[in-house]
Design an enzyme around this catalytic site. Structure first.
Site, PDB file in Angstrom:
ATOM      1  N   ASP A 201     -13.980   0.806  38.063  1.00 50.05           N
ATOM      2  CA  ASP A 201     -12.737   0.248  37.600  1.00 50.05           C
ATOM      3  C   ASP A 201     -13.194   0.059  36.088  1.00 50.05           C
ATOM      4  O   ASP A 201     -13.976  -0.846  35.596  1.00 50.05           O
ATOM      5  CB  ASP A 201     -12.524  -1.468  37.968  1.00 50.05           C
ATOM      6  CG  ASP A 201     -11.449  -2.107  37.446  1.00 50.05           C
ATOM      7  OD1 ASP A 201     -10.831  -1.583  36.580  1.00 50.05           O
ATOM      8  OD2 ASP A 201     -11.384  -3.358  37.521  1.00 50.05           O
TER       9      ASP A 201
ATOM     10  N   SER B  97     -14.374  -2.095  27.518  1.00 46.88           N
ATOM     11  CA  SER B  97     -15.715  -2.165  27.175  1.00 46.88           C
ATOM     12  C   SER B  97     -16.762  -1.944  28.136  1.00 46.88           C
ATOM     13  O   SER B  97     -17.931  -1.792  27.672  1.00 46.88           O
ATOM     14  CB  SER B  97     -15.726  -3.682  26.516  1.00 46.88           C
ATOM     15  OG  SER B  97     -15.612  -4.640  27.292  1.00 46.88           O
TER      16      SER B  97
ATOM     17  N   ASP C  17      -4.725  -0.339  36.413  1.00 46.40           N
ATOM     18  CA  ASP C  17      -5.375  -1.507  36.830  1.00 46.40           C
ATOM     19  C   ASP C  17      -4.451  -2.490  37.379  1.00 46.40           C
ATOM     20  O   ASP C  17      -4.669  -2.989  38.602  1.00 46.40           O
ATOM     21  CB  ASP C  17      -6.310  -2.120  35.783  1.00 46.40           C
ATOM     22  CG  ASP C  17      -5.697  -2.601  34.545  1.00 46.40           C
ATOM     23  OD1 ASP C  17      -4.539  -2.143  34.399  1.00 46.40           O
ATOM     24  OD2 ASP C  17      -6.338  -3.487  33.940  1.00 46.40           O
ATOM     25  N   ARG C  18      -2.990  -2.535  36.549  1.00 50.90           N
ATOM     26  CA  ARG C  18      -2.393  -3.733  37.268  1.00 50.90           C
ATOM     27  C   ARG C  18      -1.614  -3.019  38.417  1.00 50.90           C
ATOM     28  O   ARG C  18      -1.273  -3.698  39.563  1.00 50.90           O
ATOM     29  CB  ARG C  18      -1.069  -3.755  36.008  1.00 50.90           C
ATOM     30  CG  ARG C  18      -1.556  -4.705  34.903  1.00 50.90           C
ATOM     31  CD  ARG C  18      -0.538  -4.218  33.802  1.00 50.90           C
ATOM     32  NE  ARG C  18       0.745  -5.006  34.092  1.00 50.90           N
ATOM     33  CZ  ARG C  18       2.019  -4.699  33.405  1.00 50.90           C
ATOM     34  NH1 ARG C  18       1.924  -3.721  32.421  1.00 50.90           N
ATOM     35  NH2 ARG C  18       2.991  -5.417  33.883  1.00 50.90           N
TER      36      ARG C  18
ATOM     37  N   SER D  26     -10.238  -9.053  29.901  1.00 49.75           N
ATOM     38  CA  SER D  26      -9.911  -8.738  28.475  1.00 49.75           C
ATOM     39  C   SER D  26      -8.628  -9.089  28.009  1.00 49.75           C
ATOM     40  O   SER D  26      -8.393  -9.856  26.943  1.00 49.75           O
ATOM     41  CB  SER D  26     -10.308  -7.341  27.949  1.00 49.75           C
ATOM     42  OG  SER D  26     -11.450  -7.123  28.451  1.00 49.75           O
TER      43      SER D  26
END
Length: 250
Positions: free
Chosen positions: A11, A15, A105-106, A129
């Site tokens: 995932d 960063s 990711d959503r 983030s």
């Protein structure tokens, strides 16, 4: 195509990357990889001597994805597969006119939440983030969402644009009024994050209250701060990646 016996799942954020190794469907190792951090790189590359598959959820840029893929493929010799948001996946329908523009990711978090709670209206909250809040109907249609700066982004924006807001002391996130600058900043950010989720849930409840499902580094704090509502699932994005990868491999 058969299911891989050894599968590395990542995932990837802006960063860092959270990863886990599955062997015969069970998690055998996990960690966090940070580009430029040799220790985290070594831990990732030493997690297994061989792999059959590498599945990736990534919101990083194309150059970062290419560097990651080259590193992984150079180590294990198999191609990394990158999941993407689609018009429909496993019955979940995307509301975007251009589905690929939704952060994967959503999308994967919604898929995993829906798999855990089928036929249920959901509010999927990913506190990383960025703070993302997405609504999924009981009919498996995405009903829209919100993207809000996360705590780190909020703090950097405040410090960047205000000359006199400075502090060196540590302060935890809380909803209590702050009695020093550090507390005022961190508690204000906590208030903003919790308040955003509270308002989103209140607006969503006008069409029937959704079940909140939290994930991300700040997800557990948010769920607890809001009274222990809903469910916290730390690997929600990776769980969604597992679902999509399994469907693709069959």
């Amino acid at each position: 195509m058969s299911l891989p016996r050894r599968c590395l799942q990542l995932d990837v954020g802006n960063s860092s990357a959270k990863w886990r190794l599955l062997v015969d469907g069970e998690i055998s190792a996990r960690g966090v990889y940070r580009p430029g951090d040799s220790a985290s790189r070594q831990a990732l590359l030493a997690c297994t001597p061989e792999l059959e598959a590498m599945w990736v959820s990534s919101v990083a840029g194309e150059a970062a994805e290419a560097d990651l893929a080259a590193m992984l493929e150079g180590r294990w010799g198999c191609a990394a597969w990158f999941a993407r948001s689609e018009v429909e996946t496993l019955g979940l329908r995307n509301s975007y006119d251009e589905p690929r523009r939704m952060g994967v990711d959503r999308w994967l978090a919604m898929l995993a939440a829906r798999n855990r709670h089928p036929d249920t209206r959901l509010c999927v909250v990913d506190a990383g983030s960025a703070l993302t809040i997405d609504l999924v109907g009981a009919d498996s249609c995405h009903q829209g969402g919100y993207i809000i700066p996360g705590p780190g982004l909020m703090e950097r924006a405040l410090l960047l644009d205000t000359d006199r807001v400075r502090f060196a002391e540590a302060a935890e996130y809380s909803l209590a009024p702050g009695t020093c600058t550090a507390q005022a900043v961190r508690h204000g950010i906590g208030l903003a994050q919790a308040g955003a989720v509270t308002l989103a849930l209140r607006e969503a409840a006008l069409s029937g209250p959704p079940l909140p499902v939290f994930t991300g580094g700040g997800g557990e704090w948010l769920a607890a701060t809001l009274g222990g509502i809903g469910e916290f699932v730390p690997d929600l994005v990776l769980d969604g990646l597992q679902l999509v990868g399994q469907a693709r491999a069959r």
